[in-house]
Design an enzyme around this catalytic site. Structure first.
Site, PDB file in Angstrom:
ATOM      1  N   ASP B 173       0.476   2.754  -0.569  1.00 11.56           N
ATOM      2  CA  ASP B 173       1.497   1.703  -0.527  1.00 11.56           C
ATOM      3  C   ASP B 173       2.360   1.839   0.726  1.00 11.56           C
ATOM      4  O   ASP B 173       2.572   0.878   1.459  1.00 11.56           O
ATOM      5  CB  ASP B 173       2.429   1.825  -1.747  1.00 11.56           C
ATOM      6  CG  ASP B 173       1.846   1.211  -3.014  1.00 11.56           C
ATOM      7  OD1 ASP B 173       0.983   0.318  -2.909  1.00 11.56           O
ATOM      8  OD2 ASP B 173       2.272   1.619  -4.111  1.00 11.56           O
ATOM      9  N   ALA B 174       2.871   3.039   0.938  1.00 14.21           N
ATOM     10  CA  ALA B 174       3.792   3.246   2.052  1.00 14.21           C
ATOM     11  C   ALA B 174       3.100   3.006   3.391  1.00 14.21           C
ATOM     12  O   ALA B 174       3.677   2.427   4.316  1.00 14.21           O
ATOM     13  CB  ALA B 174       4.362   4.662   2.001  1.00 14.21           C
TER      14      ALA B 174
END
Lengths: 401, 407
Positions: B173-174
């Site tokens: 995600d990051a």
């Protein structure tokens, strides 16, 4: 029309973290002048696996760059570099501590020559930090930034991510920073210096492990959890009939999983009402799911059934599985490229899909010093005789690989 | 929210931000740090679902706070026709639209790129999704772990003979958020040069996959004889290159060929220099089952990891402790560099979060930010951006088009 038409970069980078920055910029049309230091150039030209003296590692990171190979011990070399600095938009480097200063190429010196210049340094611990003196590689940054502590079997050793993620991610961050620096320069005319550390780039990716201990007053202690999350279920890696499968369902998808398993009554089972209580009872739930999976002939069948029931899932693919997978091929996430020595090879594709630049160019990795004459002729206007004499006196170096 | 005196890199840039969780919200988090005005569109009844992600204190999620500092919340019921009109009006006054909804959601609301670009031709729009918007798998929902599995990372991580392992943080995600943030910078630059907006279709998989630095090319160049697989806690081609057990925890030691001599000196094993088992990196890698226990035996002679690390550093052997994220609290490096920060929340007070990873010399100071309450800025946004009167805003609130809460 490419996103970075007319942007010229003087690239002192080597190995992985730095070259990632200019690799991405090259795909967007920037002109990358890679300064390589004689006699061997970028040390990753020697990294395995090689064929006919050509490293696939080097090829992947350096496509579309021009190689200018200099003997930096010759007095002419620093002068050439400084002339180039006056004619570029960006300088990128990822040397060990102190190297740019030793050569008189720190930002302050470069900005004196070219006040609009944008410079990015990529290092393990930052240039301006209490640990700036330390040499660091990918694993070292993974360890220091808390990634390793969080990865691996619950009761076993910490594990690194088996991809050069700290290097690669630092490269992507520097690439990002340079885009904003270009935007800022376009609006204000000002250059600037960007000090990227691998540790910082990894650390801000902790989503739970920093704020969690803080707001629970230390009750939540982050540690590695093995293949399954302990606070929610399902969120982990299950053994399927022909390999591993990831299943990750939020609360609203729990009933979908119960349906897929043919156990609709579990949805309202008081033992399994929410992610946390299921997480605490994962030792009974994991076998339940894996036994169900064992009833299929292949992972694909399991995934098809989970998809049908709208349970978020996916296979654990090897990077090699991607080579023949329709997702990777149609999306260009795997590409076949050409190298003048290695011929065709498969590489990961450019990750960004800009509608303003739908095509990625066909690019080649340079031979050592392949563009010595071109760079000095076209960028600095050197006459052919002068270039020939620099080559003859060993200031310019050329290799056949 | 205190204003900074210095100009910031994204002054004057306004973002209409439909993003939630991390993959989208992480991108606008970084833009907020650079001074962009972020209008976070939050849907009734709960807003960004990450407001409910544990841990929660007094109704506030630390997870939400970390990703949403410096954003303004517009609480809105998108099911009402007038909400759609408000969004369309806001689009005309924004530079960027960002979203990471599930498949089809933006289209369903009439917020797809062609529609929005007709309202604002200079608009930049960015979609972040697990499998891309234009791909054979674009219909699939995906979360962090699914992207870690699909992109080959899990396969490459974990014990050599054991199960694949995830990385214990949502880094897929990051990482997508960082790529979206990167792409937006270049799209802004491009628009500044050409006046043209554009659409960006980012997939978490693509953003992970291009960072495989060895797997594909080595497989290709070796004619298929090199097959990438997970290596455990030590690199199979570099030794020392992995996690070593010390007296008080683990540390990483990683020495390339030029540093091997320093290792021998640090460990006071000059005889290793002439030992054919250890003479080259290749030999050491082949004999790592011998060498690793020898190094760990040396580490066991110390009473604390710090002492062993000090000896290694004295001899300039690359090494580092395997830190827990909690070890960063109070650590010189993290404190001085601002890699860990304490932020203030209006409801729960001080919260430690990771710092902004970029050090731009043109913007040395970072603003002091708070994360919004749900719908906190309804009035401010509609008054300032669209010039709505207080009566009109009150009426929209009374009819449930606008919603706000005290958390």
């Amino acid at each position: 029309m490419m996103m970075l038409d007319n942007i010229r970069v003087l690239d002192f980078t080597q190995y992985l973290a730095g070259p990632t920055v200019t690799r991405l910029m090259a795909e967007m049309g920037a002109e990358i002048i890679k300064i390589e230091q004689g006699p061997g150039g970028d040390p990753c030209r020697q990294l395995p696996v090689s064929r006919d003296g050509r490293s696939g590692y080097f090829v992947q990171q350096n496509r579309g760059k021009k190689s200018l190979c200099l003997n930096l011990d010759k007095p002419e070399a620093p002068a050439i570099i400084k002339e180039l600095v006056a004619n570029v938009d960006i300088v990128v480097e990822n040397f060990g501590p102190g190297v740019m200063q030793k050569r008189g190429l720190e930002y302050a010196a470069l900005a004196e020559i070219n006040p609009g210049i944008i410079m990015a340094s990529v290092s393990a611990f930052g240039r301006n930090s209490p640990l700036a003196h330390k040499v660091g590689y990918d694993y070292i940054a993974q360890a220091f930034a808390g990634f390793m502590h969080m990865t691996g079997p619950r009761d076993g050793a910490p594990h690194p991510v088996g991809v050069g993620f700290a290097d690669g991610s630092a490269g992507v961050h520097a690439f990002a920073g340079l885009g904003y620096a270009l935007f800022h320069r376009k609006r204000t005319g000002h250059g600037q210096y960007l000090d990227i550390s691998m540790v910082d780039c990894l650390f801000h990716m902790h989503d739970v492990n920093v704020q969690g201990p803080s707001i629970t007053d230390g009750k939540f202690v982050p540690h590695r959890m093995g293949p399954h999350h302990e606070l929610i279920f399902p969120a982990g890696i299950f053994k399927g009939p022909t390999g591993y499968i990831v299943v990750m369902a939020l609360q609203l998808q729990w009933k979908n999983l119960c349906l897929a398993l043919g156990r609709p009554e579990l949805e309202h089972d008081p033992r399994y009402l929410d992610g946390l209580s299921r997480g605490q009872r994962r030792d009974e739930l994991i076998p339940l799911v894996e036994d169900w999976m064992a009833g299929f002939n292949s992972n694909e069948e399991v995934i098809a059934r989970l998809d049908e029931c709208r349970v978020p899932c996916g296979p654990v693919l090897s990077p090699i599985d991607a080579l023949a997978h329709p997702y990777f091929i149609e999306r260009g996430t795997v590409r076949t490229v050409h190298d003048p020595i290695l011929g065709e090879l498969k590489l990961p594709g450019f990750p960004l899909r800009f509608s303003a630049q739908p095509e990625v160019p066909e690019l080649f990795a340079p031979l050592l010093g392949e563009h010595n004459g071109e760079v000095l002729g076209q960028v600095l206007g050197y006459a052919d005789e002068r270039i020939a004499s620099l080559a003859a006196s060993g200031v310019l170096i050329q290799g056949v690989r | 929210m205190s204003a900074s005196l210095n100009p910031r890199l994204l002054d004057g840039i306004r973002v209409l931000d439909f993003s939630q969780y991390v993959a989208g919200a992480g991108a606008s988090r970084m833009m907020a740090e650079l001074g962009a005005e972020i209008i976070k569109v939050e849907q009734t009844p709960v807003g960004d679902p990450s407001r409910l992600v544990p841990f929660i204190k007094d109704g506030r999620s630390g997870f939400f706070i970390q990703q949403n500092r410096g954003k303004q919340s517009l609480g809105i019921d998108l099911k009402q026709p007038r909400a759609k009109t408000i969004i369309h009006e806001l689009v005309k006054h924004c530079d960027l639209v960002l979203e990471n909804f599930g498949p089809g959601v933006m289209e369903k609301h009439g917020f797809d790129y062609p529609t929005l670009a007709r309202l604002n031709p200079k608009l930049i729009m960015v979609s972040v999704s697990a499998f891309g918007r234009d791909s054979p798998l674009s219909h699939k929902t995906g979360y962090d772990l699914i992207a870690q599995g699909f992109s080959g990372y899990m396969h490459m991580t974990g014990p050599r003979d054991g199960a694949p392992h995830p990385v214990g943080l949502s880094f897929a995600d990051a990482n997508a958020a960082v790529h979206a943030f990167a792409a937006i910078g270049y799209a802004l630059y491009h628009r500044e040069c050409t006046g043209a907006g554009q659409y960006l279709d980012l997939s978490m998989i693509d953003c992970m996959f291009h960072l495989h630095e060895i797997s594909l090319q080595a497989h290709s160049v070796s004619g298929g004889t090199y097959v990438p697989h997970r290596m455990g806690s030590h690199h199979e081609l570099v030794c020392p290159g992995g996690a070593y057990k010390g007296p008080t925890g683990y540390m990483v030691i990683m020495a390339l060929q030029p540093q091997w001599e320093r290792v021998c000196r640090a460990l006071q094993k000059p005889e290793w220099l002439d030992d054919p088992r250890f003479a080259t990196n290749e030999a050491r890698a082949r004999n790592q089952q011998v060498l690793i226990p020898l190094i760990e035996a040396w580490l066991a002679t110390f009473s604390r990891n710090e002492e062993a690390l000090a000896v290694l550093e004295e001899h300039r052997v690359p090494c580092a402790p395997v830190l827990s994220p909690v070890d960063a609290v109070g650590h010189d490096y993290f404190v001085q560099r601002g890699t860990i920060r304490t932020t203030h929340d209006p409801v729960i007070g001080d919260v430690r979060v990771p710092g902004f990873p970029f050090k731009f010399s043109a913007q040395p100071d970072l603003p002091d930010f708070e994360a919004p309450l749900f719908g906190e800025h309804n009035t401010a946004i509609l008054r300032r951006v669209l010039g709505y009167t207080d009566e009109k805003i009150k009426e929209l609130a009374a009819t449930g088009v606008l919603v706000s809460k005290d958390r």
